[in-house]
Design an enzyme around this catalytic site. Structure first.
Site, PDB file in Angstrom:
ATOM      1  N   ILE A   1      72.318 108.998  16.197  1.00 39.45           N
ATOM      2  CA  ILE A   1      71.045 108.360  16.553  1.00 39.45           C
ATOM      3  C   ILE A   1      71.276 106.857  16.486  1.00 39.45           C
ATOM      4  CG2 ILE A   1      68.622 108.074  15.939  1.00 39.45           C
ATOM      5  CD1 ILE A   1      68.805 110.792  14.504  1.00 39.45           C
ATOM      6  N   HIS A   2      71.008 106.165  17.593  1.00 35.24           N
ATOM      7  CA  HIS A   2      71.343 104.741  17.674  1.00 35.24           C
ATOM      8  C   HIS A   2      70.082 103.888  17.738  1.00 35.24           C
ATOM      9  CE1 HIS A   2      74.002 101.401  18.559  1.00 35.24           C
ATOM     10  NE2 HIS A   2      73.235 101.063  19.584  1.00 35.24           N
ATOM     11  N   PRO A   3      70.056 102.732  17.052  1.00 34.56           N
ATOM     12  CA  PRO A   3      71.051 102.236  16.109  1.00 34.56           C
ATOM     13  C   PRO A   3      70.652 102.574  14.672  1.00 34.56           C
ATOM     14  CG  PRO A   3      69.575 100.469  16.773  1.00 34.56           C
ATOM     15  CD  PRO A   3      69.062 101.731  17.413  1.00 34.56           C
TER      16      PRO A   3
END
Length: 451
Positions: free
Chosen positions: A425-427
């Protein structure tokens, strides 16, 4: 825990209204058992006492985490200026305001536990319990009246957590360490935690033991200690002292010797089997009072519930004490699950394990220009086969939240390939865990660069 047959007053009597005792009693009552809980707090020399809920609620996890949060908010205020928040005047912390708010929350939990027991038809007795035989419990009231009828050997995470939040709210704090920090934890990670704390402003007196404390006429406390490496004697003056040296189990007053219940004479804890049974039939023990068990609230709760189900004949499931995740709430939090690097090497050999690691910088640290030198991830794997993950270690913001999620993977036999197959899962900081690719063995720079 004393189990009673049908001819007795209760099916189950629980001595101790802490996390585990409450969970066990409520579960048993829901399964149709007649249950009583005995809980009594012996006031300290200064008269301090607290309500139902045990260490966690009153003087452990809950107030500790809230004070840790107070310190984090202080750091957030400093960061906020770099993010454009215009904060005028001096920002300072008011201890009485925080203490009152936390105490009010703790009291609400005390009351909530009493209401829950009442709702689930569990009899709560504010008396000090001891065992007369394998079927009989004796209770002593506050007044010393007898009613016949049916702890911990600490580790240094508490010292570091307290020192961390005290430093965080602006107090000049020193930690005296006899030997090593975070005994039982991965020592590389422990070093990162204390390095961050020293940079954060906490002072350390390493390899030192206290020798004497003298109260001066000013009211200040003069502490004299010895450096165990040099033998030199040193002294300094402080306003307050916090003894974070652990606690001894409250087993001496339980009457265990009369019943022949086996104890570890060194620790005072009860020796138990995989089903939490003691050496005497009908008497069980779980939680911090049991030898060799993790001193953690969630393990006591789960062990208590499982015991209640087994005693009610509803299950045969035993508590699994392996791969229990935990977090140390120091200024830079440290979360872990599974084996330390030292323990993995001991069990599998240096050539039998592979260590994947990374130094990373949390995005929120960038604009705030905070040092991220100690933000680090370590994944300990078997070197051969599917590279089963043996241990996972994380220092950084919200370490408990990150570690809890990965802990479930351990119950499913997570491997290094499972980690790589997971999309991050970014950021986030957590995504750096699923991206680790550099091994310690390679000797390559493990610093994360780029997005």
């Amino acid at each position: 825990v004393s189990v009673q047959a049908a001819k007795y007053d209760y099916d189950l009597v629980v001595i101790g209204g802490g996390s585990g005792g409450l969970a066990c009693s409520k579960e048993a009552a829901q399964l149709g058992q007649k249950v009583a809980v005995l809980d009594y707090v012996e006031p300290s020399a200064k008269g301090t006492k607290w309500g139902l809920g045990g260490t966690c609620v009153n003087v452990g996890c809950i107030p500790k985490k809230l004070m840790h949060q107070a310190a984090l908010l202080g750091t957030a205020v400093k960061d906020a200026k770099k993010y454009g928040w215009q904060i005028s005047g001096t920002v300072c912390h008011d201890w009485p305001t925080m203490a009152e708010a936390i105490q009010n929350h703790v009291r609400s939990l005390n009351w909530g536990h009493r209401v829950q027991l009442q709702d689930k038809k569990v009899k709560y007795l504010n008396i000090k319990g001891s065992l007369l035989d394998e079927h009989t419990v004796k209770g002593l009231t506050k007044a010393g009246k007898e009613i016949p009828g049916a702890m911990e050997h600490g580790i240094t995470n508490v010292a570091l957590e307290c020192a961390g939040f005290l430093t965080g709210i602006g107090l000049d704090t020193t930690v005296m360490v006899r030997s090593i920090a975070l005994r039982g934890f991965d020592q590389q990670m422990a070093g990162l935690v204390t390095d961050y704390m020293e940079a954060y402003g906490t002072k350390f007196a390493w390899k030192c033991v206290p020798k004497r404390v003298d109260k001066l006429s000013s009211g200040a406390l003069q502490v004299t200690w010895t450096n165990t490496q040099t033998g030199a004697e040193q002294k300094d003056t402080y306003d307050s002292l916090l003894w974070a040296v652990g606690r001894a189990p409250e087993t001496k007053a339980l009457g265990l010797d009369k019943l022949g219940i086996q104890l570890n004479k060194e620790t005072g804890k009860l020796i138990v089997g995989a089903d939490e049974s003691t050496s005497v039939p009908n008497i069980y023990a779980f939680g911090d009072i049991s030898e060799g068990r993790p001193e953690l609230t969630p393990t006591a709760i789960k062990a208590g519930k499982l015991l209640a189900r087994r005693l009610a004949g509803q299950s045969t499931e035993l508590m699994d004490y392996d791969n229990v995740a935990t977090t140390v709430f120091t200024p830079l939090e440290y979360g872990c699950v599974g084996l330390s690097e030292e323990e993995a090497e001991k069990r599998h050999g240096k050539d039998g394990i592979e260590i994947y690691h990374a130094f990373y910088k949390p995005l929120e640290f960038t604009v705030a220009e905070r040092d991220a030198s100690q933000c680090y991830i370590k994944v300990v794997c078997e070197r051969g086969g599917d590279q089963k993950i043996l241990g996972l270690h994380f220092t950084g913001p919200n370490a408990g939240e990150v570690t809890q999620g990965f802990a479930m993977g351990f119950q499913c036999g997570a491997t290094y390939s499972h980690l790589l197959q997971t999309v991050g899962i970014h950021p986030t900081c957590a995504e750096e865990v699923v991206k680790v690719s550099i091994t310690k063995r390679s000797g390559l720079d493990a610093t994360v660069t780029g997005c």
